[in-house]
Design an enzyme around this catalytic site. Structure first.
Site, PDB file in Angstrom:
ATOM      1  N   GLU A 241     -30.291  54.228 132.619  1.00  0.00           N
ATOM      2  CA  GLU A 241     -31.191  53.279 133.282  1.00  0.00           C
ATOM      3  C   GLU A 241     -31.542  52.145 132.322  1.00  0.00           C
ATOM      4  O   GLU A 241     -31.733  52.369 131.130  1.00  0.00           O
ATOM      5  CB  GLU A 241     -32.456  54.000 133.728  1.00  0.00           C
ATOM      6  CG  GLU A 241     -33.421  53.160 134.551  1.00  0.00           C
ATOM      7  CD  GLU A 241     -34.565  53.981 135.114  1.00  0.00           C
ATOM      8  OE1 GLU A 241     -35.677  53.443 135.236  1.00  0.00           O
ATOM      9  OE2 GLU A 241     -34.350  55.181 135.422  1.00  0.00           O
TER      10      GLU A 241
ATOM     11  N   ASP B 149     -34.390  48.962 132.263  1.00  0.00           N
ATOM     12  CA  ASP B 149     -35.629  48.599 132.967  1.00  0.00           C
ATOM     13  C   ASP B 149     -36.249  47.301 132.486  1.00  0.00           C
ATOM     14  O   ASP B 149     -36.381  47.082 131.271  1.00  0.00           O
ATOM     15  CB  ASP B 149     -36.712  49.673 132.743  1.00  0.00           C
ATOM     16  CG  ASP B 149     -36.358  51.023 133.317  1.00  0.00           C
ATOM     17  OD1 ASP B 149     -35.620  51.070 134.309  1.00  0.00           O
ATOM     18  OD2 ASP B 149     -36.833  52.038 132.777  1.00  0.00           O
TER      19      ASP B 149
ATOM     20  N   GLU C 123     -40.067  46.216 133.411  1.00  0.00           N
ATOM     21  CA  GLU C 123     -41.293  46.599 134.098  1.00  0.00           C
ATOM     22  C   GLU C 123     -42.400  45.628 133.701  1.00  0.00           C
ATOM     23  O   GLU C 123     -42.607  45.379 132.513  1.00  0.00           O
ATOM     24  CB  GLU C 123     -41.706  48.034 133.744  1.00  0.00           C
ATOM     25  CG  GLU C 123     -40.737  49.087 134.257  1.00  0.00           C
ATOM     26  CD  GLU C 123     -41.154  50.496 133.883  1.00  0.00           C
ATOM     27  OE1 GLU C 123     -41.130  51.369 134.759  1.00  0.00           O
ATOM     28  OE2 GLU C 123     -41.510  50.708 132.705  1.00  0.00           O
TER      29      GLU C 123
END
Length: 291
Positions: A101, A103, A105
């Protein structure tokens, strides 16, 4: 804070090597993406996709296809005003407990305080690789582009084509690297007031809901796998040098990238897991110990 004088040079060079981008417009949203969480909170508005969060639920979407290596981008305009407790995410992820993953955020803020942008990587199901930055602009006032550039040598996180983080392939030194699991492209908006703002001390004020974040101008230029998962990603996408993103990067790009990464770290980095000795008192992650 003014931008470095070599910013224009970097963006020009990166544009030259990043030819052939496939631009996916919002009109194609239903062809490329699908809601995977609370579709009634996702609204397509012409060229924009609006995600909303209220006390009942957040929402999210994912791409119908998965990709191995390449570049994926979206423009976001974040929640305005008091967004404390909320998290907006733009990320790529494979499936399963041992997933990979990448990310972005965006941790909501109290009015008047800066947004915090957190990046993270999971490799074979293991994360805990957070970095946090302030931004050099207000991400609620206009759209800005957030991108992942991913090949067999390096992963770059970019903001408006400015590299803000690099994770290099150090497999030869025993560091895991994501290079075999195809990942989908995702977006979401959700409540995380147990940790998102000032470590969870500031909670979501639901009187300000619905909270709304907008996405637009999706761009994906990557090795696409079939939706049914029949393709072997290593076989289809793993041949060295067959795609533009896997060509040798010219020395000038490396030089500019290092200068800008240094500038970003000096001016905007506020947390780096590789410097958190107290957190990793049993030993720092291996990549933090490698040169």
């Amino acid at each position: 804070m003014k931008k470095p004088s070599n910013l224009r040079t970097w963006k020009a060079i990166f544009t030259l090597i990043n030819f052939g981008i496939t631009v996916v417009y919002a009109a194609d949203f239903d062809q490329l993406f699908q809601a995977n969480w609370a579709p009634h909170h996702i609204l397509v508005q012409g060229a924009q996709i609006a995600l909303s969060l209220d006390s009942s639920t957040g929402c999210g979407f994912e791409s119908k296809n998965k990709y191995l290596f390449g570049k994926a981008s979206a423009q976001l305009k974040l929640v305005e005003g008091d967004s404390a407790g909320t998290v907006t995410a733009f990320y790529m992820a494979s499936e399963g407990p041992n997933h990979d993953e990448l990310d972005f955020e965006f941790l909501g803020n109290v009015s008047g305080e800066p947004y915090v942008m957190q990046t993270n990587l999971y490799i074979n199901g293991t994360g805990n690789r957070e970095q946090r930055h302030y931004l050099w602009f207000d991400p609620t006032m206009d759209f800005h582009t957030y991108s992942f550039f991913w090949n067999r040598r390096t992963i770059l996180f970019l903001v408006d084509d400015i590299p803000i983080r690099e994770f290099a392939n150090k497999e030869k030194k025993g560091v895991a690297y994501p290079r075999s699991q195809a990942m989908g492209v995702h977006g979401s908006l959700w409540n995380a007031d147990d940790w998102a703002t000032q470590g969870g001390r500031v909670k979501t004020n639901w009187s300000h809901s619905p909270f709304v974040v907008k996405f637009q101008s999706f761009e994906i230029d990557a090795c696409q796998l079939s939706p049914d998962g029949a393709d072997d990603p290593v076989v289809k996408c793993g041949k060295s040098g067959q795609f533009w993103w896997d060509k040798p990067v010219v020395k000038e790009v490396n030089k500019q990238r290092k200068r800008l990464l240094k500038w970003i770290r000096h001016n905007f980095l506020i947390y780096d897991y590789c410097q958190d000795v107290a957190r990793f008192n049993d030993g720092m992650p291996r990549e933090c110990l490698q040169g």
